[in-house]
Write a protein that holds these residues in place. Sequence first.
Motif, short mmCIF file in Angstrom:
data_model
loop_
_atom_site.label_atom_id
_atom_site.label_comp_id
_atom_site.label_asym_id
_atom_site.label_seq_id
_atom_site.Cartn_x
_atom_site.Cartn_y
_atom_site.Cartn_z
N VAL A 171 0.61 -1.42 -0.12
CA VAL A 171 0.62 0.21 -0.15
C VAL A 171 0.95 1.31 -0.06
N GLN A 172 2.08 1.39 0.85
CA GLN A 172 2.66 2.73 1.68
C GLN A 172 3.53 2.68 -0.64
N LEU A 173 4.33 1.99 -1.50
CA LEU A 173 4.40 1.27 -2.91
C LEU A 173 2.86 2.39 -3.16
N THR A 174 1.89 1.80 -3.50
CA THR A 174 1.05 2.46 -4.20
C THR A 174 0.76 3.82 -4.35
N ASP A 175 0.98 4.47 -2.78
CA ASP A 175 0.69 5.82 -2.31
C ASP A 175 2.21 6.33 -2.92
N SER A 176 3.34 5.65 -3.30
CA SER A 176 4.54 6.66 -3.94
C SER A 176 4.14 6.72 -4.84
N MET A 177 3.76 6.07 -5.66
CA MET A 177 3.98 5.60 -7.58
C MET A 177 2.75 5.80 -7.61
N ALA A 178 1.27 7.13 -6.80
CA ALA A 178 0.59 8.17 -6.69
C ALA A 178 0.92 8.89 -8.13
N LEU A 179 0.13 9.06 -9.13
CA LEU A 179 0.10 10.55 -9.97
C LEU A 179 -1.49 11.35 -10.40
N ASP A 180 -0.92 12.19 -10.93
CA ASP A 180 -2.74 13.13 -11.06
C ASP A 180 -2.25 12.97 -12.33
N ASP A 181 -1.23 13.55 -13.56
CA ASP A 181 -1.29 13.65 -14.69
C ASP A 181 -0.25 12.53 -15.40
N LEU A 182 -0.99 11.54 -16.07
CA LEU A 182 -0.24 10.70 -16.70
C LEU A 182 0.44 11.29 -18.42
N SER A 183 -0.01 12.68 -18.60
CA SER A 183 0.51 13.07 -19.99
C SER A 183 1.96 12.92 -20.56
N GLY A 184 2.51 12.65 -18.82
CA GLY A 184 4.27 13.19 -19.41
C GLY A 184 4.67 11.39 -20.14
N PHE A 185 3.42 10.52 -20.47
CA PHE A 185 4.37 9.34 -21.05
C PHE A 185 5.11 8.85 -22.12
N ARG A 186 5.87 8.55 -22.57
CA ARG A 186 6.31 8.63 -24.19
C ARG A 186 6.33 7.36 -24.45
N ASP A 187 6.12 6.77 -25.90
CA ASP A 187 6.82 5.42 -26.15
C ASP A 187 8.57 5.38 -26.58
N HIS A 188 9.19 4.89 -25.94
CA HIS A 188 10.67 4.79 -25.52
C HIS A 188 10.94 3.95 -26.61
N TYR A 189 9.94 2.58 -27.08
CA TYR A 189 10.02 2.00 -28.27
C TYR A 189 10.44 2.91 -29.42
N ARG A 190 9.17 3.47 -29.62
CA ARG A 190 8.62 3.88 -30.66
C ARG A 190 9.90 4.83 -31.00
N GLU A 191 10.97 5.92 -30.08
CA GLU A 191 11.45 7.48 -30.68
C GLU A 191 12.69 7.00 -30.68
N VAL A 249 9.49 0.93 -3.34
CA VAL A 249 9.39 1.67 -2.26
C VAL A 249 10.48 2.79 -1.88
N LYS A 250 11.68 2.59 -2.48
CA LYS A 250 12.84 3.45 -2.32
C LYS A 250 12.82 4.13 -3.28
N ALA A 251 12.93 3.33 -4.30
CA ALA A 251 13.32 4.49 -6.24
C ALA A 251 12.66 4.61 -6.85
N ALA A 252 11.02 4.88 -5.94
CA ALA A 252 9.41 5.04 -6.37
C ALA A 252 10.31 6.75 -5.82
N ARG A 253 10.52 6.79 -4.22
CA ARG A 253 10.96 8.14 -3.69
C ARG A 253 11.63 8.97 -4.15
N GLU A 254 13.04 8.07 -4.53
CA GLU A 254 14.20 8.59 -5.05
C GLU A 254 12.79 9.63 -6.41
N THR A 255 12.56 8.66 -7.21
CA THR A 255 12.61 9.46 -8.81
C THR A 255 11.65 10.42 -8.71
N ARG A 256 11.01 10.41 -7.18
CA ARG A 256 10.21 11.83 -7.36
C ARG A 256 10.83 12.70 -6.51
#
Length: 320
Positions: free
Chosen positions: A193-213, A253-260
Amino acid sequence: MPRPLWTGAISFGLVTIPIKVVSATENHSISFHQYHQEDMGRIRTRKVCEIDGEVLSQEEIGKGYEVAKDRTVPVTDEELDRMPLPTAKAIEIVAFVDADDIDPVRISDSYYLAVDGQVAAKPYTLLRKALERSDKVAVAKFAWHNRERLGLLRVREDAIVLHSMRWPDEIRSPESLAPRETELDEDEIARAVQLTDSMALDDLSGFRDHYREALEELLAAKSEGKALPAAAGETEEEPGKVMDLMAALNASVKAARETRGEDATVHEMTPGKPRARKKATSASKKTAAGKTAAKKTASGRTAARKQPARKAAAKKRTAS
């Protein structure tokens, strides 16, 4: 505006709204042709009759339904056109429901409904505002490619969106796919549950197709005769390796916090600690009880040693 895929009207009670259906999504996937490797000649797909081997044009091809092996019933376009299809040119709203009542697995393609002429502006806006204020979505029936379909109408910004939906009997039951019941420690669930909180997002517009790029970079390099981009590194998991679930959760959880950009400190949680603390508490109680008993025994011995001296003093007082 993209080319309309279908034109008709929304039937909203006695209200009719002329609309055009346009695709709500775009496909940015890169597609390839097939070529002969020896001379780079294009490979084409031909429609060949399996009986006489002749290549057929589209005008020579008809529809048929295989009712049994080696037996096919032909069906003409005229016969299909005579089939009763009341929703052939209308999207007929049949019910309004809460959005939460619709299982997302039933939704397939998405389309925007655009007004077809100024006459449609007022009833279109009326339906849009009714959906917004009621917090409901509309369930509708419509026909597409000689098939009656089920649809869902909802509002996205200022437009009405039509989602094509599967019929109820087209959804398979996941009952046989669910894993057997397994035991989970409460600490593991709490960390998940703590991991889901750490990875929570309000905006998904930043995702990109890295394979296509990466594929676009590869094609650009090959077409310009440049060096190919370096291959991305791969990490492979050993097949059948037993996972330390709590360690994986702690690291996630540690990686998600570092990313944010948050404090990445994770207080390690391991299954079984609460039970260990209970055992330690019981042991401490036993130790305390032992110390109390020892104190009582020692005081009893001291009292026993003092008792003869008290008796002798009492005899002296009596004799005097």
